[in-house]
Design an enzyme around this catalytic site. Structure first.
Site, PDB file in Angstrom:
ATOM      1  N   LEU A   7       5.181   5.371  -6.470  1.00  0.00           N
ATOM      2  CA  LEU A   7       6.066   6.193  -6.916  1.00  0.00           C
ATOM      3  C   LEU A   7       6.971   6.762  -5.896  1.00  0.00           C
ATOM      4  CD1 LEU A   7       5.364   9.560  -8.813  1.00  0.00           C
ATOM      5  CD2 LEU A   7       6.467   9.648  -6.924  1.00  0.00           C
ATOM      6  N   GLY A  10      13.625  10.726  -5.706  1.00  0.00           N
ATOM      7  CA  GLY A  10      15.032  10.584  -5.088  1.00  0.00           C
ATOM      8  C   GLY A  10      15.759   9.271  -5.065  1.00  0.00           C
ATOM      9  N   GLY A  14      21.639   5.993  -2.830  1.00  0.00           N
ATOM     10  CA  GLY A  14      21.323   5.732  -1.268  1.00  0.00           C
ATOM     11  C   GLY A  14      20.147   4.968  -0.914  1.00  0.00           C
ATOM     12  N   TYR A 153      18.119  22.600   8.007  1.00  0.00           N
ATOM     13  CA  TYR A 153      17.956  20.852   7.595  1.00  0.00           C
ATOM     14  C   TYR A 153      16.859  20.759   8.906  1.00  0.00           C
ATOM     15  CZ  TYR A 153      18.038  15.961   7.280  1.00  0.00           C
ATOM     16  OH  TYR A 153      17.757  14.575   7.085  1.00  0.00           O
TER      17      TYR A 153
END
Length: 280
Positions: A7, A10, A14, A153
């Site tokens: 799995l 996203g 990209g 981030y």
């Protein structure tokens, strides 16, 4: 035996898209997940071009929604009878500095990049344990080196790195291998999706404007020579198929050199001297 099942989160663009196609090429039954399956056209076209459409299935999974995570993982196991690997790839970029943003904005970055990884990992662990499988998480060189105007981030990626480094020996006792994969600059839509208008951001930055302008100019140059998503994804797929994957892997020589600065920098002066130079 049936093909092993992986799995990947996203996967609409990209690195994630390339991981899904690369894993299928390597013979894995690939469950390619994304928040909006309506954005799967590019993935399906790439799978068709690679001749692996029959090994890729698209499913909805929003990493910040525990209900969709649990439902997706359960349905994968019910359909295929196994889950051999997970690649945590979903993430969101963010540029800003704390004085000029809300705690809510910082929290939103943490929800996707840290807690989203935890939601998927927690749901998958019992199945990975049963399969003696592997857990791979795409982090960033920003998970080891704090970078200007990337406070939220980098904080999220640091948290993921610490979590996975701590989990790795525990998971190994039940047969699960844990790896973090650290890309440097990658020429993907991830950067575009940050949504920063450079001139507007500099104008709004007040006292931080000159430093932000220098940072954005330096970053534009770095991404002009960035690694391709396909090359970064090939490292992830190599880790997926490696019989003895390392706990930490970088996707390019440039990423290895950059990470090496931190790992050799006991007092922090090397890192801060390096990144301070980005602001002049």
């Amino acid at each position: 035996m049936s093909a092993p099942t992986v799995l990947v989160t996203g996967t609409s663009t990209g690195i994630g898209l390339e991981i899904a196609v690369g894993a299928a090429r390597a013979g894995w039954r690939t469950v390619a997940t994304m928040r909006d399956p309506g954005r799967a056209d590019r993935l399906r076209a790439a799978a068709d071009a690679a001749g692996v459409a029959d090994l890729i299935e698209v499913r909805r999974l929003d990493v910040v929604d525990q209900a969709t995570v649990a439902a997706c993982v359960a349905d994968v196991v019910a359909t295929h009878g196994r889950l051999d690997a997970v690649v945590n790839n979903a993430g969101v970029g963010h540029v800003g500095t704390l004085e000029q943003e809300t705690v809510g904005e910082v929290r939103a970055v943490m929800e996707v990049n840290f807690f989203g990884v935890l939601h998927v990992t927690r749901a998958a662990l019992p199945h990975l344990r049963a399969a003696q499988g592997r857990l791979i998480t795409v982090t960033s060189v920003g998970g080891l080196i704090g970078q200007p105007f990337n406070e939220a981030y980098c904080a999220a990626k640091f948290a993921v790195e610490g979590f996975m480094e701590s989990l790795a020996p525990v998971a190994a006792t039940v047969g699960i291998s844990v790896t973090v994969v650290e890309p440097g600059a990658v020429a993907s839509e991830f950067v575009a999706n940050v949504g920063v208008d450079p001139e507007a951001a500099v104008s709004a930055a007040g006292a931080y404007g000159p430093a932000l302008r220098a940072y954005l100019q330096r970053t534009a140059g770095a991404f002009a020579a960035a690694q391709s998503p396909a090359d970064a994804a090939a490292v992830v797929v190599g880790t997926l198929t490696d019989p003895e994957p390392a706990p930490r892997v970088q996707t390019s020589p440039a990423a290895r050199r950059f990470v090496g600065v931190k790992l050799a920098d006991l007092d922090g002066l090397g890192v801060t001297a390096l990144t301070a130079g980005w602001l002049r």
